[in-house]
Scaffold this motif. Structure first.
Motif, PDB file in Angstrom:
ATOM      1  N   UNK A  96       0.851  -1.180   0.000  1.00 42.75           N
ATOM      2  CA  UNK A  96       0.000   0.000   0.000  1.00 42.75           C
ATOM      3  C   UNK A  96       0.892   1.237   0.000  1.00 42.75           C
ATOM      4  N   UNK A  97       0.365   2.315  -0.380  1.00 43.14           N
ATOM      5  CA  UNK A  97       1.139   3.524  -0.614  1.00 43.14           C
ATOM      6  C   UNK A  97       1.907   4.076   0.572  1.00 43.14           C
ATOM      7  N   UNK A  98       2.877   4.902   0.298  1.00 44.18           N
ATOM      8  CA  UNK A  98       3.602   5.614   1.333  1.00 44.18           C
ATOM      9  C   UNK A  98       4.725   4.839   1.962  1.00 44.18           C
ATOM     10  N   UNK A  99       5.148   3.762   1.345  1.00 41.56           N
ATOM     11  CA  UNK A  99       6.162   2.931   1.971  1.00 41.56           C
ATOM     12  C   UNK A  99       7.495   3.009   1.240  1.00 41.56           C
ATOM     13  N   UNK A 100       7.738   4.120   0.586  1.00 43.81           N
ATOM     14  CA  UNK A 100       9.033   4.351  -0.036  1.00 43.81           C
ATOM     15  C   UNK A 100       9.749   5.406   0.781  1.00 43.81           C
ATOM     16  N   UNK A 101      10.802   5.026   1.474  1.00 49.16           N
ATOM     17  CA  UNK A 101      11.469   5.912   2.415  1.00 49.16           C
ATOM     18  C   UNK A 101      12.904   6.146   1.958  1.00 49.16           C
TER      19      UNK A 101
ATOM     20  N   UNK B  48       1.971   8.483  -5.730  1.00 52.91           N
ATOM     21  CA  UNK B  48       2.395   7.647  -6.831  1.00 52.91           C
ATOM     22  C   UNK B  48       1.181   7.010  -7.499  1.00 52.91           C
ATOM     23  N   UNK B  56      -2.039   6.620  -5.300  1.00 54.48           N
ATOM     24  CA  UNK B  56      -1.891   6.305  -3.874  1.00 54.48           C
ATOM     25  C   UNK B  56      -1.180   7.475  -3.210  1.00 54.48           C
ATOM     26  N   UNK B  57      -1.600   7.817  -2.007  1.00 48.03           N
ATOM     27  CA  UNK B  57      -0.931   8.877  -1.269  1.00 48.03           C
ATOM     28  C   UNK B  57       0.427   8.401  -0.790  1.00 48.03           C
ATOM     29  N   UNK B  58       1.362   9.325  -0.828  1.00 41.09           N
ATOM     30  CA  UNK B  58       2.669   9.063  -0.250  1.00 41.09           C
ATOM     31  C   UNK B  58       2.726   9.605   1.160  1.00 41.09           C
ATOM     32  N   UNK B  59       3.897  10.092   1.541  1.00 39.61           N
ATOM     33  CA  UNK B  59       4.092  10.574   2.907  1.00 39.61           C
ATOM     34  C   UNK B  59       3.541  11.968   3.150  1.00 39.61           C
TER      35      UNK B  59
END
Lengths: 112, 111
Positions: A96-101, B48, B56-59
């Motif tokens: 799921x989104x937001x897991x690229x750090x 992204x 999808x939302x990122x941070x």
């Protein structure tokens, strides 16, 4: 959520081997580790990617210990043109989104 | 050779304006990304997209929206630009191997 930590800067001399370590204590099972290089006024460029153990390509090696909580980018025999910022990226966008750090980047300065 | 292009290298906008940043890739990649890059903070993922019309939302999605009507094009929209959105914006694309290809970036200044 994985948080990545890298040294802010490193100095080296031409011809030396440079090792840059990235810490990622909370890395998830599906996460890959990827390193990018960025020169001023350019977008980052892919260097190498790995999941575990050791990966080597024509420009670098990536060492990942068994617990995967850190990784080390190794640049053999650096030259002046390797002066750049190096980023560690942990994640997998198949989750799921937001897991690229991205880490904050390590500014490598290679001196003659 | 993969090419990711961004509509502008430099952009100056006023507070409150609606801003469109466009990104085009020529490698038929499924995935496209928008990041912002700030000194001391590295790259942070805004949004992204893994397919046309999917996002999808990122941070840090607050204050931004995106649009992907065609596979090769991914747009970032600042609905009402604010000074804290002054930054370098980077677009990237990737196929199935997780390797991201980045564009040259757009340096946006909001005054």
């Amino acid at each position: 959520l994985a948080k990545t930590t890298q040294p802010i800067s490193m100095d080296s001399y031409e011809g030396q081997e440079v090792n840059i370590t990235c810490s990622h204590n909370n890395i998830a099972t599906n996460d890959y580790i990827t390193w990018y290089q960025q020169f001023p006024s350019q977008g980052p460029r892919f260097i190498i990617q790995g999941y575990k153990t050791k990966v080597t390509n024509e420009v670098a090696s990536l060492f990942i210990p068994a617990d995967r909580k850190s990784s080390t980018l190794s640049l053999p025999r650096v030259s002046l043109s390797d002066t750049a910022v190096y980023y560690c990226l942990v994640g997998s966008f198949y989750n799921q989104g937001g897991k690229l750090i991205f880490g904050q980047g390590t500014e490598l300065s290679v001196k003659p | 050779d993969v090419k990711v292009t961004q509509s502008s290298r430099y952009l100056v906008k006023r507070t409150g304006e609606k801003v469109f940043l466009e990104c085009v890739q020529d490698m038929d990649h499924e995935n496209m990304f928008w990041y912002r890059q700030d000194p001391g903070l590295g790259l942070r993922l805004i949004y992204f997209s893994y397919d046309v019309k999917m996002k999808e939302k990122g941070d840090i999605p607050e204050g931004y929206s995106v649009s992907r009507e065609k596979k090769e094009r991914f747009s970032l929209i600042l609905e009402s630009a604010s000074t804290n959105q002054t930054s370098m914006y980077l677009c990237a694309s990737s196929g199935t191997n997780n390797e991201q290809y980045f564009g040259p970036g757009t340096r946006l200044t909001v005054t």
